[in-house]
Scaffold this active site. Structure first.
Site, PDB file in Angstrom:
ATOM      1  N   TRP A   1       0.697  -0.794  -0.131  1.00 53.52           N
ATOM      2  CA  TRP A   1      -0.036   0.033   0.022  1.00 53.52           C
ATOM      3  C   TRP A   1       0.696   0.727  -0.357  1.00 53.52           C
ATOM      4  CZ3 TRP A   1      -4.723  -0.898  -1.858  1.00 53.52           C
ATOM      5  CH2 TRP A   1      -5.353  -1.637  -1.662  1.00 53.52           C
TER       6      TRP A   1
ATOM      7  N   ASP B   1      -1.734   6.305   6.526  1.00 58.92           N
ATOM      8  CA  ASP B   1      -2.511   5.194   6.407  1.00 58.92           C
ATOM      9  C   ASP B   1      -2.954   5.116   7.212  1.00 58.92           C
ATOM     10  OD1 ASP B   1      -4.560   3.894   5.260  1.00 58.92           O
ATOM     11  OD2 ASP B   1      -2.377   3.739   3.323  1.00 58.92           O
TER      12      ASP B   1
ATOM     13  N   LYS C   1     -12.806  -2.393   7.532  1.00 59.62           N
ATOM     14  CA  LYS C   1     -11.731  -2.366   8.782  1.00 59.62           C
ATOM     15  C   LYS C   1     -12.340  -2.506   9.925  1.00 59.62           C
ATOM     16  CE  LYS C   1      -7.837  -2.841   4.813  1.00 59.62           C
ATOM     17  NZ  LYS C   1      -8.571  -3.255   4.361  1.00 59.62           N
TER      18      LYS C   1
HETATM   19  N1  PMP Z   1      -3.951   1.580   2.718  1.00 62.44           N
HETATM   20  C1  PMP Z   1      -4.142   0.041   3.236  1.00 62.44           C
HETATM   21  C2  PMP Z   1      -2.915  -0.075   4.234  1.00 62.44           C
HETATM   22  C3  PMP Z   1      -5.059  -0.748   3.141  1.00 62.44           C
HETATM   23  O1  PMP Z   1      -4.824  -2.133   3.469  1.00 62.44           O
HETATM   24  C4  PMP Z   1      -6.225  -0.603   2.067  1.00 62.44           C
HETATM   25  C5  PMP Z   1      -7.073  -1.646   1.611  1.00 62.44           C
HETATM   26  N2  PMP Z   1      -6.536  -3.133   1.747  1.00 62.44           N
HETATM   27  C6  PMP Z   1      -6.157   0.192   1.258  1.00 62.44           C
HETATM   28  C7  PMP Z   1      -4.929   1.528   1.426  1.00 62.44           C
HETATM   29  C8  PMP Z   1      -6.508   0.678  -0.238  1.00 62.44           C
HETATM   30  O2  PMP Z   1      -7.790   0.979  -0.119  1.00 62.44           O
HETATM   31  P1  PMP Z   1      -9.292   1.018  -0.609  1.00 62.44           P
HETATM   32  O3  PMP Z   1      -9.729  -0.124  -1.144  1.00 62.44           O
HETATM   33  O4  PMP Z   1     -10.525   1.707   0.177  1.00 62.44           O
HETATM   34  O5  PMP Z   1      -8.898   1.908  -1.491  1.00 62.44           O
END
Ligand code: PMP
Length: 358
Positions: A102, A170, A194
């Site tokens: 991520w 994040d 989550k």
């Molecule tokens: N950052 C993290 C740490 C994540 O775990 C996730 C999704 N699992 C995301 C960003 C992306 O999130 P989204 O699908 O809401 O765009």
């Protein structure tokens, strides 16, 4: 009706009490004769919902008045772009720490808007640890971290003191799971699916002095100042997700708030790490000091055994334990709504599986 233990990384389990309350209010919300999904987002009922949701989150996280709380859409992935679009301004240069998949995505997106300096990375060892020695670049517009790494199962236990550079985190996969001093951060963002509620909602907590100083040309919907000024009602918000997030926040408060859930999360994670540390069959590659208490990746030595484990666990009511395709093996995501009993059942199942496959 049977509810199983769902170890999905997200969307993931919601507290059963919340689902029951939402079900009871589904057809007729507070005597309106309508579902929350059918209410105008300008109605007094919905305004009360969004205000109460924000107030509860502020209490839970101790969010001071000089921070705005935004209920946006587009997932955490949209924040990968909104953060640089809004916060890269003086030098158009930002620092990033690369701790996994991520972070990589956040870095790639920010690179579209300015100069990105990766001041530390754990890519050299497959993102199995959190880098320790790093310094923010003088004059950087902000420093971005992924505080909990959902795929790799690591988390920052400590945060860099960056008095001159706003720290942006994040926190998608760990928000509300442990006590955080919000004042250490310039901006925190998290996709909801989550620890907050259903997908479709993204929470942004931003220090107000950072807002509104973006370069020209940022599209209206991508501007934090627009959403701050309109209290997240510039356009139709994800109304039902906001309502459910409010119910989750109230549930969390009833549990005793973040300190109580944090202690429970620590014990839940410990139950699994104890199995992993004692096991001859299962192992985890994560540096012990950097272990996440939300996402626990583990593996056996063979793909065949991993497949057998995942199938037999599912048959026993332990669902969605397959690891991310980039990491392989298994992963147990044990967010706030996962009860201790679910983690204990998984731990017992792992011990039994090891005996049966010795
Ligand atoms: N950052 C993290 C740490 C994540 O775990 C996730 C999704 N699992 C995301 C960003 C992306 O999130 P989204 O699908 O809401 O765009």
């Amino acid at each position: 009706m049977t509810r199983i233990y769902n170890f999905s990384p997200g969307p993931s389990m919601l507290p059963e009490a919340v689902l029951r309350k939402a079900a009871a209010e589904m057809l007729d919300y507070h005597g309106t004769g309508m579902s929350v999904m059918e209410l105008s987002y300008r109605s007094k009922e919905f305004l009360q919902i969004i205000e109460r949701t924000e107030a509860t989150l502020r209490r839970l996280m101790g969010i001071p008045d000089n921070y705005s709380v935004l209920f946006l859409q587009g997932g955490a992935s949209t924040q990968f772009a909104m953060v640089p679009m809004n916060l890269m301004r003086t030098t158009a240069q930002a620092d990033y720490i690369n701790t996994g998949n991520w972070s990589e995505r956040a870095i790639a997106e920010a690179s579209l808007f300015g100069e990105v300096t990766v001041i530390a990375s754990s890519e050299d060892r497959n993102y199995t640890y959190i880098p320790r020695d790093y310094y923010s670049s003088p004059g950087a517009d902000y420093l971005h971290i992924t505080s909990n790494n959902t795929l790799e199962g690591t988390r920052f236990n400590e945060f860099l003191d960056t008095p001159d550079v706003p720290l942006v985190a994040d926190m998608s996969s760990e928000v509300l799971s442990r006590e955080i001093d919000v004042t250490r951060f310039g901006l925190i963002y998290a996709g909801a699916q989550k620890n907050i509620g259903p997908a479709g909602l993204t929470v942004v907590i931003v220090r107000t002095d950072l807002v509104g100083k973006h370069a020209s040309g940022v599209p209206t919907m991508m501007r934090y100042d627009v959403h701050c000024d309109s209290k997240s009602l510039y356009n139709t918000p994800s109304c039902y997700a906001v309502y459910l997030a409010g119910l989750v926040f109230e549930w969390l408060e009833q549990q005793g708030g973040v300190p109580t859930i944090a202690a429970l999360n620590e014990s839940k994670a410990q139950v699994l790490y104890d199995v992993l540390d004692e096991s001859q069959l299962f192992s985890t590659a994560v540096n012990p000091a950097d272990r996440s208490i939300m996402n626990v990746p583990f593996t056996t030595p063979s793909d065949t055994l991993n497949e057998k484990f995942i199938a037999e666990a599912a048959a026993a009511g332990l669902s969605t334990l397959r690891g991310h395709r980039l990491v392989g093996g298994m992963r147990a995501s044990i967010y706030n709504a996962m009860p201790l009993a679910g983690v204990q059942k998984l731990a017992d199942f792992m011990r039994q599986f090891e005996r049966d496959n010795a």
